[in-house]
Design an enzyme around this catalytic site. Structure first.
Site, PDB file in Angstrom:
ATOM      1  N   ASP A  11       0.880  -1.172   0.000  1.00 52.51           N
ATOM      2  CA  ASP A  11       0.000   0.000   0.000  1.00 52.51           C
ATOM      3  C   ASP A  11       0.912   1.215   0.000  1.00 52.51           C
ATOM      4  O   ASP A  11       1.652   1.437   0.965  1.00 52.51           O
ATOM      5  CB  ASP A  11      -0.867  -0.046   1.267  1.00 52.51           C
ATOM      6  CG  ASP A  11      -1.735   1.196   1.443  1.00 52.51           C
ATOM      7  OD1 ASP A  11      -1.567   2.160   0.658  1.00 52.51           O
ATOM      8  OD2 ASP A  11      -2.559   1.199   2.367  1.00 52.51           O
ATOM      9  N   TYR A 230       1.121   0.434  14.736  1.00 50.04           N
ATOM     10  CA  TYR A 230       0.119   0.306  13.694  1.00 50.04           C
ATOM     11  C   TYR A 230       0.561   0.923  12.376  1.00 50.04           C
ATOM     12  O   TYR A 230       1.002   2.063  12.341  1.00 50.04           O
ATOM     13  CB  TYR A 230      -1.192   0.984  14.123  1.00 50.04           C
ATOM     14  CG  TYR A 230      -2.202   0.987  13.010  1.00 50.04           C
ATOM     15  CD1 TYR A 230      -2.899  -0.179  12.706  1.00 50.04           C
ATOM     16  CD2 TYR A 230      -2.406   2.107  12.224  1.00 50.04           C
ATOM     17  CE1 TYR A 230      -3.796  -0.203  11.662  1.00 50.04           C
ATOM     18  CE2 TYR A 230      -3.306   2.084  11.180  1.00 50.04           C
ATOM     19  CZ  TYR A 230      -3.994   0.923  10.907  1.00 50.04           C
ATOM     20  OH  TYR A 230      -4.885   0.892   9.863  1.00 50.04           O
ATOM     21  N   LYS A 233      -3.431  -3.030   8.263  1.00 50.15           N
ATOM     22  CA  LYS A 233      -3.464  -4.498   8.291  1.00 50.15           C
ATOM     23  C   LYS A 233      -2.542  -5.041   7.205  1.00 50.15           C
ATOM     24  O   LYS A 233      -2.031  -4.299   6.380  1.00 50.15           O
ATOM     25  CB  LYS A 233      -4.893  -4.994   8.083  1.00 50.15           C
ATOM     26  CG  LYS A 233      -5.645  -5.220   9.390  1.00 50.15           C
ATOM     27  CD  LYS A 233      -5.387  -6.633   9.933  1.00 50.15           C
ATOM     28  CE  LYS A 233      -6.012  -6.864  11.285  1.00 50.15           C
ATOM     29  NZ  LYS A 233      -5.183  -6.480  12.420  1.00 50.15           N
TER      30      LYS A 233
HETATM   31  C1  F6R Z   1      -7.720  -0.346   8.109  1.00 53.61           C
HETATM   32  C2  F6R Z   1      -7.473   0.984   7.550  1.00 53.61           C
HETATM   33  C3  F6R Z   1      -8.400   2.090   7.875  1.00 53.61           C
HETATM   34  C4  F6R Z   1      -7.741   3.114   8.770  1.00 53.61           C
HETATM   35  C5  F6R Z   1      -8.704   4.269   9.111  1.00 53.61           C
HETATM   36  C6  F6R Z   1      -8.039   5.386   9.907  1.00 53.61           C
HETATM   37  O1  F6R Z   1      -6.711  -1.242   7.768  1.00 53.61           O
HETATM   38  O2  F6R Z   1      -6.505   1.182   6.849  1.00 53.61           O
HETATM   39  O3  F6R Z   1      -9.593   1.629   8.455  1.00 53.61           O
HETATM   40  O4  F6R Z   1      -7.303   2.503   9.958  1.00 53.61           O
HETATM   41  O5  F6R Z   1      -9.190   4.849   7.921  1.00 53.61           O
HETATM   42  O6  F6R Z   1      -6.881   5.743   9.245  1.00 53.61           O
HETATM   43  P1  F6R Z   1      -5.859   6.838   9.781  1.00 53.61           P
HETATM   44  O7  F6R Z   1      -5.428   6.407  11.160  1.00 53.61           O
HETATM   45  O8  F6R Z   1      -4.763   6.809   8.761  1.00 53.61           O
HETATM   46  O9  F6R Z   1      -6.645   8.124   9.787  1.00 53.61           O
HETATM   47 MG    MG Z   2      -3.974   1.098   3.763  1.00 49.78          MG
HETATM   48 MG    MG Z   3      -4.648  -2.242   2.313  1.00 50.34          MG
END
Ligand code: F6R
Ligand code: MG
Ligand code: MG
Length: 366
Positions: A11, A230, A233
């Site tokens: 990603d 984090y 995933k």
């Molecule tokens: C799950 C994912 C999304 C982000 C969510 C918050 O794998 O990528 O659900 O966790 O959109 O993202 P941030 O923390 O980047 O604002």
């Molecule tokens: Mg992502």
């Molecule tokens: Mg992804």
């Protein structure tokens, strides 16, 4: 000829949050691979599933080849510049190391590779999942390679009669690859006992016991183990050889009609059903649902046919309907119980701080 299939995915940025890379980003990855891979590769195929871009390469250099890995790393680095230039969200998010060092394993991108003597007709399947982790493939693989209720070939095909060997990895062991080999059907209950825990024990590969050939390779990296925090995933990829000594394509696809609950979706912290989707699908409801796509290929002399979209068939519309219903039902219970992952698997640490702040307010009654 001895052929290697390598799929490397990352990603490196997407439009509108974590939902889909831009066309320009995909084009930049594609053209980097075409330009720099000319002498290395026999063929390649670049696609996206949700916010992840996968590069499928065919070559004769074997798994873990430095030049092939470097090519894909380079394509993701070049793509990251484009992503930054377009203001894409999470630009370069899966490239966890500054500089390439021999192999992309442990650097963020996911890898699955297979090496085999190419048959005169050689069909294989390339799976890519988003908003979930490698444990998502465990149940479909168990059903396809070990359960005659799903795979009649285990009873009917003489070349499958001896069953399959599962190599299962303990992905919580970060000091090295901790693996166990178990044979179906004899070790069926042991395989089930491990695979019930999708966050710890993950199928890494499956092998034919009658020929010794490898049928399956799954990417087993856990991003939060590499990064220590984090980063999203793991969004696993998988290669599966099919037909003859292996299960038929339909036997490998059939388990996805279940729409099993898997870890992932919003903030990588929920249990949501896995939806089989067409190639190059994005993400939507509740940063999900977790999705899986499948491109079917034939390969000859390392040259790929066009990809056939295995989950585009109208049959899967009904499955998508039932998975949507399961997803909405689960979301009705919000943060409660089974809807969210256990504490150890939550991908954001905010809750730990909240719980710590509450500690001094607890009292113990005499
Ligand atoms: C799950 C994912 C999304 C982000 C969510 C918050 O794998 O990528 O659900 O966790 O959109 O993202 P941030 O923390 O980047 O604002
Ligand atoms: Mg992502
Ligand atoms: Mg992804």
């Amino acid at each position: 000829m001895k052929l290697t299939l390598s799929v490397i995915k990352a990603d490196i940025g997407s439009i509108g949050g974590h939902i889909c890379p831009s066309r320009r980003l995909l084009d930049s990855v594609r053209s980097h691979v075409a330009e720099h891979g000319e002498k290395l590769l026999l063929d390649s195929y670049v696609s996206h599933t949700g916010d992840d871009i996968a590069i499928v390469c065919t070559h004769e250099r074997g798994p873990g080849d430095e030049q092939i890995h470097k090519l894909c790393w380079g394509a993701f680095m070049a793509g990251t510049e484009v992503a930054k230039g377009q203001g894409l969200y999470g630009a370069g998010q899966d490239l966890l190391k500054e500089a390439f060092s021999g192999n992309v394993r442990g650097m963020g991108p996911a890898v699955a590779e297979l090496e085999f003597e190419e048959r005169p007709n050689e069909p294989f399947l390339f799976f890519a999942a988003d908003k979930t982790d490698p444990g998502a493939y465990s149940l479909p693989l168990y059903l396809a390679f070990a359960d005659p209720m799903n795979t009649p070939g285990l009873m009917l095909s003489p070349s499958m009669a001896e069953g399959f060997r599962f190599v299962i990895m303990d992905v919580s062991h970060t000091e090295g690859d901790r693996v166990i080999e178990l044979d179906a059907p004899e070790d069926l209950y042991a395989i089930a006992a491990l695979l019930r825990d999708t966050e710890r024990y993950v199928v890494e590969s499956v092998w034919s016991r009658s020929t010794g050939e490898q049928a399956v390779s799954v990417s087993t990296s856990r991003l939060h183990n590499i990064a220590g925090k984090y980063t999203g995933k793991d969004d696993p990829v998988m290669l599966v050889r099919v037909q003859k000594d292996f299960p038929a394509t339909g036997e490998v696809l059939a388990p996805y009609a279940l729409g099993p609950y898997v870890a992932g979706c919003m903030r990588g912290s929920h249990q949501m059903p896995l939806m089989p989707v067409p190639l190059n699908s994005g993400i939507s409801y509740f940063d999900g649902p977790p999705v899986v796509s499948c491109a079917a290929f034939a390969v000859h002399g390392g040259r790929l046919t066009e990809a056939v979209d295995a989950f585009a068939h109208p049959f899967w519309d009904t499955v998508r309907g039932s998975v949507s219903k399961k997803a909405i039902d689960m979301r009705r219970q919000g943060f409660f119980g089974a809807a969210m992952l256990p504490m150890s698997e939550l991908e954001y640490t905010g809750i730990m701080e909240k719980l710590r702040a509450l500690e001094p307010r607890f009292t113990v009654r005499g």
